[in-house]
Design a protein around this motif. Structure first.
Motif, mmCIF file in Angstrom:
data_model
loop_
_atom_site.group_PDB
_atom_site.id
_atom_site.type_symbol
_atom_site.label_atom_id
_atom_site.label_comp_id
_atom_site.label_asym_id
_atom_site.label_seq_id
_atom_site.Cartn_x
_atom_site.Cartn_y
_atom_site.Cartn_z
ATOM 1 N N TRP A 1 11.470 -5.650 -43.406
ATOM 2 C CA TRP A 1 12.894 -5.818 -43.129
ATOM 3 C C TRP A 1 13.086 -6.562 -41.813
ATOM 4 O O TRP A 1 13.884 -7.494 -41.718
ATOM 5 C CB TRP A 1 13.563 -4.446 -43.073
ATOM 6 N N PHE A 2 12.332 -6.162 -40.802
ATOM 7 C CA PHE A 2 12.413 -6.779 -39.476
ATOM 8 C C PHE A 2 12.008 -8.254 -39.546
ATOM 9 O O PHE A 2 12.702 -9.125 -39.013
ATOM 10 C CB PHE A 2 11.501 -6.010 -38.507
ATOM 11 N N VAL A 3 10.904 -8.545 -40.216
ATOM 12 C CA VAL A 3 10.427 -9.929 -40.353
ATOM 13 C C VAL A 3 11.446 -10.759 -41.136
ATOM 14 O O VAL A 3 11.709 -11.917 -40.795
ATOM 15 C CB VAL A 3 9.033 -9.974 -41.014
ATOM 16 N N GLY A 4 12.045 -10.167 -42.159
ATOM 17 C CA GLY A 4 13.072 -10.868 -42.924
ATOM 18 C C GLY A 4 14.252 -11.280 -42.057
ATOM 19 O O GLY A 4 14.750 -12.410 -42.154
ATOM 20 N N LEU A 5 14.692 -10.365 -41.185
ATOM 21 C CA LEU A 5 15.784 -10.702 -40.269
ATOM 22 C C LEU A 5 15.368 -11.801 -39.296
ATOM 23 O O LEU A 5 16.158 -12.695 -38.979
ATOM 24 C CB LEU A 5 16.221 -9.472 -39.474
ATOM 25 N N PHE A 6 14.129 -11.740 -38.838
ATOM 26 C CA PHE A 6 13.651 -12.750 -37.901
ATOM 27 C C PHE A 6 13.593 -14.123 -38.564
ATOM 28 O O PHE A 6 14.032 -15.122 -37.994
ATOM 29 C CB PHE A 6 12.285 -12.367 -37.337
ATOM 30 N N LEU A 7 13.061 -14.178 -39.777
ATOM 31 C CA LEU A 7 12.990 -15.454 -40.499
ATOM 32 C C LEU A 7 14.384 -16.006 -40.796
ATOM 33 O O LEU A 7 14.619 -17.217 -40.698
ATOM 34 C CB LEU A 7 12.182 -15.291 -41.787
ATOM 35 N N GLN A 8 15.307 -15.119 -41.126
ATOM 36 C CA GLN A 8 16.688 -15.551 -41.344
ATOM 37 C C GLN A 8 17.277 -16.106 -40.046
ATOM 38 O O GLN A 8 18.011 -17.090 -40.059
ATOM 39 C CB GLN A 8 17.529 -14.384 -41.841
ATOM 40 N N SER A 9 16.932 -15.502 -38.917
ATOM 41 C CA SER A 9 17.409 -15.980 -37.621
ATOM 42 C C SER A 9 16.873 -17.376 -37.322
ATOM 43 O O SER A 9 17.592 -18.219 -36.779
ATOM 44 C CB SER A 9 16.992 -15.022 -36.505
ATOM 45 N N ILE A 10 15.630 -17.630 -37.678
ATOM 46 C CA ILE A 10 15.042 -18.960 -37.468
ATOM 47 C C ILE A 10 15.805 -20.001 -38.277
ATOM 48 O O ILE A 10 16.115 -21.084 -37.780
ATOM 49 C CB ILE A 10 13.546 -18.958 -37.838
ATOM 50 N N ASP A 11 16.134 -19.646 -39.517
ATOM 51 C CA ASP A 11 16.835 -20.593 -40.389
ATOM 52 C C ASP A 11 18.306 -20.782 -40.020
ATOM 53 O O ASP A 11 18.848 -21.864 -40.184
ATOM 54 C CB ASP A 11 16.764 -20.122 -41.848
ATOM 55 N N THR A 12 18.937 -19.728 -39.512
ATOM 56 C CA THR A 12 20.387 -19.726 -39.354
ATOM 57 C C THR A 12 20.858 -20.023 -37.929
ATOM 58 O O THR A 12 21.973 -20.506 -37.751
ATOM 59 C CB THR A 12 20.955 -18.364 -39.802
ATOM 60 N N SER A 13 20.046 -19.738 -36.939
ATOM 61 C CA SER A 13 20.486 -19.938 -35.552
ATOM 62 C C SER A 13 20.673 -21.423 -35.243
ATOM 63 O O SER A 13 20.135 -22.292 -35.924
ATOM 64 C CB SER A 13 19.492 -19.312 -34.578
ATOM 65 N N ARG A 14 21.430 -21.672 -34.201
ATOM 66 C CA ARG A 14 21.755 -23.044 -33.806
ATOM 67 C C ARG A 14 20.491 -23.777 -33.368
ATOM 68 O O ARG A 14 19.776 -23.321 -32.480
ATOM 69 C CB ARG A 14 22.785 -23.014 -32.679
ATOM 70 N N PRO A 15 20.190 -24.917 -33.968
ATOM 71 C CA PRO A 15 18.988 -25.674 -33.584
ATOM 72 C C PRO A 15 19.173 -26.387 -32.246
ATOM 73 O O PRO A 15 20.300 -26.608 -31.794
ATOM 74 C CB PRO A 15 18.822 -26.682 -34.720
ATOM 75 N N SER A 16 18.061 -26.732 -31.640
ATOM 76 C CA SER A 16 18.085 -27.513 -30.406
ATOM 77 C C SER A 16 16.744 -28.204 -30.253
ATOM 78 O O SER A 16 15.696 -27.649 -30.597
ATOM 79 C CB SER A 16 18.337 -26.601 -29.202
ATOM 80 N N ALA A 17 16.771 -29.414 -29.717
ATOM 81 C CA ALA A 17 15.533 -30.160 -29.476
ATOM 82 C C ALA A 17 14.823 -29.646 -28.233
ATOM 83 O O ALA A 17 13.614 -29.806 -28.091
ATOM 84 C CB ALA A 17 15.839 -31.650 -29.335
ATOM 85 N N GLU A 18 15.577 -29.013 -27.341
ATOM 86 C CA GLU A 18 14.989 -28.483 -26.106
ATOM 87 C C GLU A 18 14.458 -27.072 -26.373
ATOM 88 O O GLU A 18 15.197 -26.194 -26.845
ATOM 89 C CB GLU A 18 16.041 -28.443 -24.999
ATOM 90 N N LEU A 19 13.188 -26.849 -26.085
ATOM 91 C CA LEU A 19 12.527 -25.589 -26.426
ATOM 92 C C LEU A 19 13.202 -24.377 -25.784
ATOM 93 O O LEU A 19 13.453 -23.378 -26.460
ATOM 94 C CB LEU A 19 11.051 -25.640 -26.023
ATOM 95 N N SER A 20 13.518 -24.450 -24.510
ATOM 96 C CA SER A 20 14.105 -23.285 -23.835
ATOM 97 C C SER A 20 15.472 -22.936 -24.426
ATOM 98 O O SER A 20 15.811 -21.764 -24.584
ATOM 99 C CB SER A 20 14.220 -23.519 -22.331
ATOM 100 N N GLU A 21 16.241 -23.951 -24.784
ATOM 101 C CA GLU A 21 17.544 -23.709 -25.405
ATOM 102 C C GLU A 21 17.369 -23.140 -26.805
ATOM 103 O O GLU A 21 18.100 -22.234 -27.220
ATOM 104 C CB GLU A 21 18.360 -25.002 -25.457
ATOM 105 N N ARG A 22 16.385 -23.637 -27.548
ATOM 106 C CA ARG A 22 16.112 -23.125 -28.898
ATOM 107 C C ARG A 22 15.716 -21.655 -28.847
ATOM 108 O O ARG A 22 16.184 -20.833 -29.644
ATOM 109 C CB ARG A 22 15.011 -23.957 -29.566
#
Length: 102
Positions: free
Chosen positions: A16-37
């Motif tokens: 369940w935890f990993v599923g939420l994390f993977l969803q966060s990777i797909d859904t969160s705002r992207p950024s080219a700058e690593l620290s902002e991402r």
């Protein structure tokens, strides 16, 4: 894991935890700058955990969960004085024991 000490029903699976994390990777705002991402991922995942866990809590435990989550975030940033935290947990009892162990 702290909530499982309140009620054993409050245990969440790793899947369940990993599923939420993977969803966060797909859904969160992207950024080219690593620290902002990373900041975007962290913010989105924290909010996602909060929303999803609160849905499964009894109303009486939601404030405690909010407190524990906030405290965990602040402690990870070094924004909580550890002496004050220990005082909160113990009420000041046995913080400074002047007597050596026998």
């Amino acid at each position: 894991s702290d909530m499982a000490n309140i009620d054993p029903m409050y245990q969440y699976s790793m899947a369940w935890f990993v599923g939420l994390f993977l969803q966060s990777i797909d859904t969160s705002r992207p950024s080219a700058e690593l620290s902002e991402r990373i900041a975007n991922l962290n913010d989105y995942f924290t909010e996602s955990i909060y929303r999803n866990v609160c849905r499964s809590l009894f109303e009486k435990d939601k404030l405690l969960f909010s407190f524990l989550l906030t405290l965990g975030i602040l402690r990870s940033r070094g924004e909580v004085d550890e002496d004050e935290w220990r005082f909160l947990l113990t009420g000041g009892v046995a913080l400074d024991n002047p007597n050596p162990n026998p």
